[in-house]
Design a protein around this motif. Structure first.
Motif, PDB file in Angstrom:
ATOM      1  N   MET A 170       9.941   2.220 -16.073  1.00 35.96           N
ATOM      2  CA  MET A 170       9.138   1.929 -14.737  1.00 35.96           C
ATOM      3  C   MET A 170      10.024   2.683 -13.521  1.00 35.96           C
ATOM      4  SD  MET A 170       7.212   0.154 -12.735  1.00 35.96           S
ATOM      5  CE  MET A 170       6.709  -1.450 -13.776  1.00 35.96           C
ATOM      6  N   GLY A 171       8.955   3.598 -13.113  1.00 30.19           N
ATOM      7  CA  GLY A 171       9.465   4.256 -11.830  1.00 30.19           C
ATOM      8  C   GLY A 171       8.563   4.038 -10.637  1.00 30.19           C
ATOM      9  N   TYR A 172       8.736   4.190  -9.379  1.00 25.17           N
ATOM     10  CA  TYR A 172       7.975   3.991  -8.457  1.00 25.17           C
ATOM     11  C   TYR A 172       8.129   4.952  -7.225  1.00 25.17           C
ATOM     12  CZ  TYR A 172      11.826   0.993  -6.723  1.00 25.17           C
ATOM     13  OH  TYR A 172      13.017   0.580  -6.325  1.00 25.17           O
ATOM     14  N   LEU A 173       7.224   5.147  -6.370  1.00 19.93           N
ATOM     15  CA  LEU A 173       7.123   6.080  -5.410  1.00 19.93           C
ATOM     16  C   LEU A 173       6.974   5.262  -4.092  1.00 19.93           C
ATOM     17  CD1 LEU A 173       7.091   9.063  -4.501  1.00 19.93           C
ATOM     18  CD2 LEU A 173       4.853   9.070  -4.695  1.00 19.93           C
ATOM     19  N   LEU A 174       7.594   5.665  -3.399  1.00 20.94           N
ATOM     20  CA  LEU A 174       7.393   4.919  -1.625  1.00 20.94           C
ATOM     21  C   LEU A 174       7.038   6.041  -0.574  1.00 20.94           C
ATOM     22  CD1 LEU A 174      10.560   2.595  -1.368  1.00 20.94           C
ATOM     23  CD2 LEU A 174       8.313   1.987  -2.568  1.00 20.94           C
ATOM     24  N   GLU A 202       0.783  -1.292   0.061  1.00 20.44           N
ATOM     25  CA  GLU A 202       0.022  -0.081   0.063  1.00 20.44           C
ATOM     26  C   GLU A 202       0.922   1.276  -0.123  1.00 20.44           C
ATOM     27  OE1 GLU A 202      -0.327  -2.648   2.122  1.00 20.44           O
ATOM     28  OE2 GLU A 202      -2.113  -3.393   1.266  1.00 20.44           O
ATOM     29  N   GLN A 203       2.264   1.199   0.069  1.00 19.08           N
ATOM     30  CA  GLN A 203       3.109   2.239   0.287  1.00 19.08           C
ATOM     31  C   GLN A 203       3.789   2.457  -1.206  1.00 19.08           C
ATOM     32  OE1 GLN A 203       4.910   0.754   4.166  1.00 19.08           O
ATOM     33  NE2 GLN A 203       5.264   2.972   4.132  1.00 19.08           N
ATOM     34  N   VAL A 204       3.444   1.764  -2.259  1.00 18.47           N
ATOM     35  CA  VAL A 204       4.020   1.776  -3.522  1.00 18.47           C
ATOM     36  C   VAL A 204       3.017   2.367  -4.399  1.00 18.47           C
ATOM     37  CG1 VAL A 204       5.339   0.320  -5.179  1.00 18.47           C
ATOM     38  CG2 VAL A 204       5.391  -0.153  -2.861  1.00 18.47           C
ATOM     39  N   LEU A 205       3.505   3.339  -5.268  1.00 18.47           N
ATOM     40  CA  LEU A 205       2.702   4.042  -6.669  1.00 18.47           C
ATOM     41  C   LEU A 205       3.666   3.582  -7.726  1.00 18.47           C
ATOM     42  CD1 LEU A 205       0.211   5.714  -7.692  1.00 18.47           C
ATOM     43  CD2 LEU A 205       1.776   7.611  -7.281  1.00 18.47           C
ATOM     44  N   LEU A 206       3.194   3.098  -8.813  1.00 14.72           N
ATOM     45  CA  LEU A 206       3.812   2.892  -9.982  1.00 14.72           C
ATOM     46  C   LEU A 206       3.646   3.945 -11.027  1.00 14.72           C
ATOM     47  CD1 LEU A 206       3.569  -1.090 -10.246  1.00 14.72           C
ATOM     48  CD2 LEU A 206       5.221   0.154  -9.110  1.00 14.72           C
ATOM     49  N   GLY A 207       4.769   4.367 -11.656  1.00 13.26           N
ATOM     50  CA  GLY A 207       4.613   5.197 -12.887  1.00 13.26           C
ATOM     51  C   GLY A 207       5.443   4.685 -14.091  1.00 13.26           C
ATOM     52  N   ASN A 208       4.951   5.477 -15.212  1.00 15.48           N
ATOM     53  CA  ASN A 208       5.622   5.235 -16.354  1.00 15.48           C
ATOM     54  C   ASN A 208       6.786   6.071 -16.251  1.00 15.48           C
ATOM     55  OD1 ASN A 208       6.370   4.839 -19.156  1.00 15.48           O
ATOM     56  ND2 ASN A 208       4.343   5.562 -19.949  1.00 15.48           N
ATOM     57  N   GLY A 209       7.693   5.628 -15.672  1.00 19.55           N
ATOM     58  CA  GLY A 209       8.966   6.372 -15.347  1.00 19.55           C
ATOM     59  C   GLY A 209       8.749   7.231 -14.207  1.00 19.55           C
ATOM     60  N   SER A 210       9.907   7.763 -13.658  1.00 19.14           N
ATOM     61  CA  SER A 210       9.739   8.666 -12.374  1.00 19.14           C
ATOM     62  C   SER A 210       8.930   9.974 -12.876  1.00 19.14           C
ATOM     63  CB  SER A 210      10.878   8.819 -11.657  1.00 19.14           C
ATOM     64  OG  SER A 210      11.881   9.090 -12.543  1.00 19.14           O
ATOM     65  N   ASP A 211       9.293  10.276 -14.165  1.00 17.23           N
ATOM     66  CA  ASP A 211       8.497  11.787 -14.717  1.00 17.23           C
ATOM     67  C   ASP A 211       7.236  11.641 -14.407  1.00 17.23           C
ATOM     68  OD1 ASP A 211      11.380  12.113 -15.581  1.00 17.23           O
ATOM     69  OD2 ASP A 211      10.717  11.692 -17.603  1.00 17.23           O
ATOM     70  N   ILE A 254       6.422  12.199 -11.013  1.00 20.58           N
ATOM     71  CA  ILE A 254       6.513  13.894 -10.642  1.00 20.58           C
ATOM     72  C   ILE A 254       5.452  14.500 -11.069  1.00 20.58           C
ATOM     73  CG2 ILE A 254       7.836  15.925 -11.283  1.00 20.58           C
ATOM     74  CD1 ILE A 254      10.395  13.890 -11.810  1.00 20.58           C
ATOM     75  N   GLN A 255       4.772  14.405 -12.163  1.00 23.33           N
ATOM     76  CA  GLN A 255       3.715  14.986 -12.702  1.00 23.33           C
ATOM     77  C   GLN A 255       2.203  14.665 -11.782  1.00 23.33           C
ATOM     78  OE1 GLN A 255       2.840  15.308 -17.047  1.00 23.33           O
ATOM     79  NE2 GLN A 255       1.034  13.889 -16.637  1.00 23.33           N
ATOM     80  N   MET A 256       2.187  13.372 -11.335  1.00 19.73           N
ATOM     81  CA  MET A 256       1.254  13.002 -10.412  1.00 19.73           C
ATOM     82  C   MET A 256       1.086  13.739  -9.111  1.00 19.73           C
ATOM     83  SD  MET A 256       0.587   8.835 -10.527  1.00 19.73           S
ATOM     84  CE  MET A 256       1.685   8.045 -11.546  1.00 19.73           C
ATOM     85  N   ILE A 257       2.420  13.967  -8.588  1.00 21.80           N
ATOM     86  CA  ILE A 257       2.563  14.759  -7.283  1.00 21.80           C
ATOM     87  C   ILE A 257       2.315  16.252  -7.631  1.00 21.80           C
ATOM     88  CG2 ILE A 257       4.412  15.333  -5.847  1.00 21.80           C
ATOM     89  CD1 ILE A 257       5.922  12.831  -6.214  1.00 21.80           C
ATOM     90  N   LEU A 258       2.860  16.724  -8.490  1.00 25.30           N
ATOM     91  CA  LEU A 258       2.492  18.153  -8.856  1.00 25.30           C
ATOM     92  C   LEU A 258       0.867  18.273  -9.030  1.00 25.30           C
ATOM     93  CD1 LEU A 258       5.901  19.038 -10.803  1.00 25.30           C
ATOM     94  CD2 LEU A 258       5.134  19.766  -8.609  1.00 25.30           C
ATOM     95  N   ILE A 259       0.368  17.441  -9.860  1.00 21.45           N
ATOM     96  CA  ILE A 259      -1.120  17.541  -9.783  1.00 21.45           C
ATOM     97  C   ILE A 259      -1.917  17.429  -8.649  1.00 21.45           C
ATOM     98  CG2 ILE A 259      -3.046  16.493 -10.924  1.00 21.45           C
ATOM     99  CD1 ILE A 259      -1.335  15.786 -13.378  1.00 21.45           C
ATOM    100  N   ALA A 260      -1.649  16.705  -7.757  1.00 22.62           N
ATOM    101  CA  ALA A 260      -2.434  16.178  -6.679  1.00 22.62           C
ATOM    102  C   ALA A 260      -2.212  17.110  -5.368  1.00 22.62           C
ATOM    103  CB  ALA A 260      -2.166  14.934  -6.411  1.00 22.62           C
ATOM    104  N   THR A 261      -0.875  17.762  -5.295  1.00 24.68           N
ATOM    105  CA  THR A 261      -0.819  18.509  -4.206  1.00 24.68           C
ATOM    106  C   THR A 261      -1.554  20.005  -4.285  1.00 24.68           C
ATOM    107  OG1 THR A 261       1.512  18.976  -5.084  1.00 24.68           O
ATOM    108  CG2 THR A 261       1.308  17.506  -3.452  1.00 24.68           C
TER     109      THR A 261
END
Length: 344
Positions: free
Chosen positions: A213-217, A73-82, A85-92
């Motif tokens: 393949m990027g991922y966020l913890l 539940e602590q892992v988010l997968l992304g199409n590269g870390s780029d 980064i976009q998800m974080i900047l959209i959601a915050t």
């Protein structure tokens, strides 16, 4: 119909490297071993590409979580870390984003796309940074999010551990510690994960750049919120199957990373012996160097069939700087031989 600020931007440029020794993009130079490639091909052949990918990716997230010592539940997968980064900047909350300068260009670029203000904390001449200065800028700008690349790109240095810890404790908004080059450095920052501290990673530098393949913890609740702005089916079926397969053979890539770390030290020593080359400390899979005339050296190497990254002109601190990816031993030796033929 296109926004004026978008028209004013330049597209991200990727130079043609056909037929060249490619030392410009921080890729792992080693091809997959033949026996492993054949097993991988059999695994991919079993994928039903007529169906949409697994949208939740629980099995893959579970495997990555075990690899990193966290919960799925602590892992988010992304199409590269780029993409992350976009998800974080959209959601915050759309306030100021704080970054060191110079650093990874995508923090600033994605912020511009989303019309988010960016405040840059200039590094010192030796590319170091004081945590007090970083936190002062965050407080002054009422920063909602900050990115801290550890190690930093394009400088290669790793911020002192106590400084990263102080920033994590003193940050009022969200701190994203970007460990794209973490496999080549002396430590990870997973232990700092908190509701306002996340760690961003990628498999690109360890040999899977083509998978994207990027991922966020992070904190499970924060990850759940970020997941709401993740595109459906953002990781295709072939990438999911590849990552699942390759994680079962991760020791192969860890051995390659160890070889590249050894090559980095050999190259740092060899380059420092040249008159006219200053080598900066690095804990990444590249070296930043300063020469007397970056454009001259860059073009001369290009004529010799070697492509590196010319950083001159990208930041006031990077005058006459070149970034050299650590390649295989033969590729690195070819670079050294070419440099001996250049008037530095």
């Amino acid at each position: 119909m296109i926004r004026g600020d978008i028209k004013a931007l330049s597209a991200y440029h990727v130079p043609d490297s056909s037929g060249m020794i490619k030392l410009d993009a921080m890729e792992n130079p080693f091809s997959m071993p033949d026996d492993l490639r054949k097993k991988w091909a059999r695994r991919l052949a079993a994928v039903d590409v007529n169906r949409y990918p697994d949208a939740d990716m629980l099995a893959l997230r579970t495997k990555i979580a075990k690899h990193e010592g966290v919960e799925p539940e602590q892992v988010l997968l992304g199409n590269g870390s780029d993409e992350i980064i976009q998800m974080i900047l959209i959601a915050t909350v759309p306030g100021t984003c704080v970054v060191p300068g110079p650093t990874f260009v995508m923090y600033n670029l994605v912020s511009q796309w989303l019309k988010r203000p960016v405040a840059t904390v200039p590094l010192a001449e030796d590319f170091t940074m004081k945590e007090e200065h970083f936190l002062q800028v965050c407080a002054r700008e009422k920063a909602e999010v900050a990115f801290l690349a550890c190690p930093n790109n394009p400088t290669g240095n790793l911020w002192r551990q106590e400084r990263v810890e102080k920033i994590a404790r003193g940050m009022g908004g969200m701190l994203v510690i970007d460990e794209a080059y973490g496999p080549f450095s002396e430590r990870t920052h997973n232990y700092l994960i908190a509701p306002n501290v996340m760690v961003l990673k990628t498999f690109s530098k360890v040999g899977w750049a083509g998978l994207r393949m990027g991922y966020l913890l992070g904190d499970a609740e924060v990850i759940a919120q970020l997941n709401k702005v993740r595109m459906p089916y953002n990781i295709n079926s072939l990438t999911q199957a590849s990552a699942d397969f390759l994680l079962d053979h991760f020791e192969v890539f860890e051995a390659q990373v160890a070889e590249l770390r050894d090559e980095r030290e050999r190259m740092a020593t060899a380059l420092a012996e040249f008159d006219g080359i200053e080598v900066f400390p690095s804990q990444a899979n590249f070296l930043l160097v300063r020469v007397n005339d970056a454009m001259h050296v860059f073009e001369a190497l290009k004529k010799s069939g070697i492509l590196i990254k010319n950083m001159h002109g990208s930041d006031r601190l990077l005058v006459n700087c070149l970034r050299i990816t650590i390649g295989s031993r033969d590729e690195n030796s070819a670079l050294l031989a070419a440099l001996r033929e250049i008037q530095l």
